[in-house]
Design an enzyme around this catalytic site. Structure first.
Site, PDB file in Angstrom:
ATOM      1  N   HIS A 165       0.826  -1.225   0.000  1.00  0.00           N
ATOM      2  CA  HIS A 165       0.000   0.000   0.000  1.00  0.00           C
ATOM      3  C   HIS A 165       0.853   1.264   0.000  1.00  0.00           C
ATOM      4  CE1 HIS A 165       0.559  -0.266   4.441  1.00  0.00           C
ATOM      5  NE2 HIS A 165       0.446   1.047   4.393  1.00  0.00           N
ATOM      6  N   HIS A 189       8.021  -2.038   2.388  1.00  0.00           N
ATOM      7  CA  HIS A 189       7.823  -0.595   2.225  1.00  0.00           C
ATOM      8  C   HIS A 189       9.131   0.157   2.008  1.00  0.00           C
ATOM      9  CE1 HIS A 189       3.911  -1.670   3.429  1.00  0.00           C
ATOM     10  NE2 HIS A 189       4.002  -1.435   4.707  1.00  0.00           N
TER      11      HIS A 189
END
Length: 458
Positions: free
Chosen positions: A170, A232
Site C-alpha cells: 500500500h 515498504h
C-alpha cells in the site's frame, strides 16, 4: 473507461477489517472518479445475504466519516453483490460464477485473505473456468521469508501467469511516494546529481511514535524487518535509486526497481542493529521473552555503476520520537574549502518527506550578512501538503481495474527483497531495549565515519 478494464470486481474476505477500514471507502472514490462501474461481489463465510453485506459497507463509510447517502456512495452500494460460502467448498466458486453471469469474462479477483488461502482460492477460480484472462490482486505479506515467497509464487503461477498477478504494497499507493518519483524525473536539476559522483550517503528513517497497540499477536510473528523494511522501505529506496523508466513508459518502472533491489547485497549480522521498546513484552499477544524486534537499522550496499560505494542506511521503529518517514540524500562537500570554513563546512542535502505529508526540501549554504565568511544554512521547501488527494487503496484498486501494473511489485522484486533481509531474520545480533519516545538503540556504528543520523522533525 480503459479498453483493459475488467467486467467485474470480486473481493474474497470482503467482511474483514481491511474491507471495513480501506476497501469500501476506496470504492466510493473510484465511483466518484468514474473508474468503477462494474459489479462488485463480496465472497465470505459470514452467514449473510446481500442486504447485510450492503449494511456492512454503509457502516464502513460512516466509520471513515463518509456519508453513505451521497450519489457516489449510493451507486457503490448498489453495485454490491454477495456470495456466502466456504472457501474450501468448490460449490462456493460455482455460486460465484452463476451470480456473476455470462457477461463476466475478465475479472479482477482481490484476495483480502491470509496468504495460506491464496492457492486454494486460485484453484477454485480456475476450477470454474474464470482464471484465464482475469487478474488476481493479493495483499502482503507475500511470504514470510525467501523460501515461503518462492513456494507461494509457484502456487499462484499454477493458475495465473505473472502478468496477471498484482501484489499490493500500500505504500506504492501513497501520493507522497509518487511525488518523490515525480520530483526525480520531472526536474532536470535533480536527476543528474543522483549518483556516486555527487552523493555522499543516503538515509531513510521511518519513525512511528505509537506502539503495537492491539496488534501484539500479529506483530510478534513479524517484527520491524518483515513488517516494513523488506517491503515498504526497500520500495521507497528503489524509488530513490532506480534508473529512470525507458521509452516504453511507466510499465518499465517496476522492472527498473526490480533490477535495483536485485543489486543490493544480502545483509549480514554486522549490517543490522535491532531493538525492542520498553514495555513490549507486556503487550497482549506477545510471547513471554519474545525476541521480536520493534526497531531495526540496516546498512545496505547497492552493487551498481550508479551507486557503487555510496553508503545507504535505513532504520524503522515503533515508539520513536515522532511519526514521520524521511529520505535524506546527503551530497558531497565541495572539492576545495575556498572560504576556509574548516570543520563547519556544510554539505548540501535533499530531503523528501513521504509520510504523513508530501514535502521536498533542499539545504543550501549561504553567507551570513556582515563581515567574514560565516556560513548560514537554509532550506528551500517545495509546497507541503497535509494529506493525499486520494486514499492509497483508491489508487491501487483503480490501477488494477485498468491493468496498470507499475504500482505493484513483480515476482523478482519480492524475491530479491527477501534475499536481502533473509540472513538477518530471527535472533540475529543483540536485542537491547530502548525508552519510548527515543530514537531507538544506538545505531551509529552503521554510519560512515563523521556522519550522524538525521532525525525527522514534525
Amino acid at each position: 473507461m480503459s479498453a483493459d478494464q475488467v467486467d467485474a470486481l470480486v473481493i474474497f474476505g470482503a467482511t474483514g477489517d481491511l474491507a471495513k477500514l480501506e476497501t469500501f471507502p476506496a470504492l466510493v472514490g473510484l465511483v466518484e472518479r468514474g473508474v468503477l462501474d462494474v459489479p462488485v461481489m463480496g465472497v465470505a463465510k459470514s452467514g449473510w445475504r446481500v442486504e447485510q453485506f450492503r449494511d456492512y459497507a454503509a457502516a464502513s463509510l460512516k466509520l471513515n466519516n463518509m456519508d453513505p447517502t451521497t450519489p457516489a456512495a449510493v451507486k457503490m452500494l448498489d453495485l454490491l453483490k454477495y456470495v456466502d460460502g466456504d472457501l474450501d467448498d468448490p460449490q462456493t466458486y460455482q455460486w460465484m460464477k452463476n451470480e456473476l453471469g455470462d457477461g463476466a469474462k475478465k475479472i479482477l479477483f482481490y484476495l483480502e485473505v491470509p496468504p495460506f488461502l491464496f492457492g486454494r482460492i486460485a484453484e477454485g477460480i480456475s476450477g470454474v473456468g474464470l482464471a484465464a484472462g482475469s487478474r488476481v490482486m493479493v495483499e502482503k505479506p507475500f511470504g514470510n521469508d525467501l523460501a515461503s515467497a518462492l513456494a507461494l509464487n509457484d502456487t499462484i503461477h499454477k493458475f495465473f501467469p505473472e502478468e496477471s498477478v498484482y501484489r499490493v504494497d500500500h505504500w506504492l499507493g501513497l501520493d507522497p511516494v509518487e511525488s518523490l518519483m515525480f520530483a526525480r524525473f520531472a526536474n532536470s536539476i535533480i536527476e543528474p546529481l543522483l549518483n556516486r559522483n555527487y552523493v555522499r550517503s543516503i538515509q531513510i528513517t521511518m519513525a512511528e511514535a505509537f506502539d503495537v497497540a492491539d496488534r501484539g499477536s500479529f506483530y510478534d510473528k513479524t517484527g520491524a524487518i518483515k513488517d516494513v523494511i523488506q517491503n515498504h522501505m526497500l520500495q521507497v529506496l528503489a524509488t530513490v535509486l532506480a534508473d529512470p523508466p525507458d521509452g516504453s513508459g511507466l510499465d518499465s518502472w517496476i522492472s527498473s526497481k526490480a533490477r535495483l533491489i536485485g543489486a543490493i547485497r544480502p545483509l549480514a549480522a554486522g549490517d543490522v542493529v535491532k531493538g525492542q521498546y520498553d514495555g513490549y513484552l507486556s503487550v497482549d499477544g506477545v510471547a513471554a521473552g519474545s525476541k521480536t524486534e520493534t526497531f531495526a537499522a540496516v546498512r545496505l550496499t547497492a552493487d551498481t555503476w550508479r551507486w557503487d560505494g555510496v553508503p545507504i542506511v535505513i532504520r524503522a521503529g515503533k515508539c520513536l520520537s515522532v511519526t514521520a518517514t524521511d529520505v535524506f540524500i546527503d551530497f558531497k562537500q565541495p572539492p576545495r574549502d575556498v572560504f576556509a570554513l574548516g570543520d563547519v563546512l556544510t554539505s548540501n542535502m535533499l530531503r523528501f518527506r513521504v509520510w504523513p505529508e508530501s514535502q521536498a526540501a533542499l539545504t543550501l549554504v549561504g553567507k551570513k550578512p556582515g563581515g567574514g565568511w560565516a556560513p548560514e544554512v537554509q532550506d528551500l521547501n517545495f509546497s507541503q501538503h497535509p494529506g493525499a488527494d486520494m486514499r492509497p487503496y483508491d489508487r491501487l484498486i483503480g490501477a488494477a481495474l485498468g491493468g496498470e501494473r507499475w504500482l505493484f511489485a513483480q515476482q523478482d522484486t519480492v524475491e530479491a527483497a527477501w534475499r536481502v533481509v533473509d540472513p538477518i531474520l530471527g535472533e540475529v545480533g543483540p536485542l537491547p531495549t530502548y525508552p519510548r519516545g527515543s530514537w531507538g538503540p544506538d545505531a551509529a556504528a552503521l554510519l560512515p565515519a563523521g556522519e550522524t543520523w538525521y532525525n525527522p522533525v514534525t
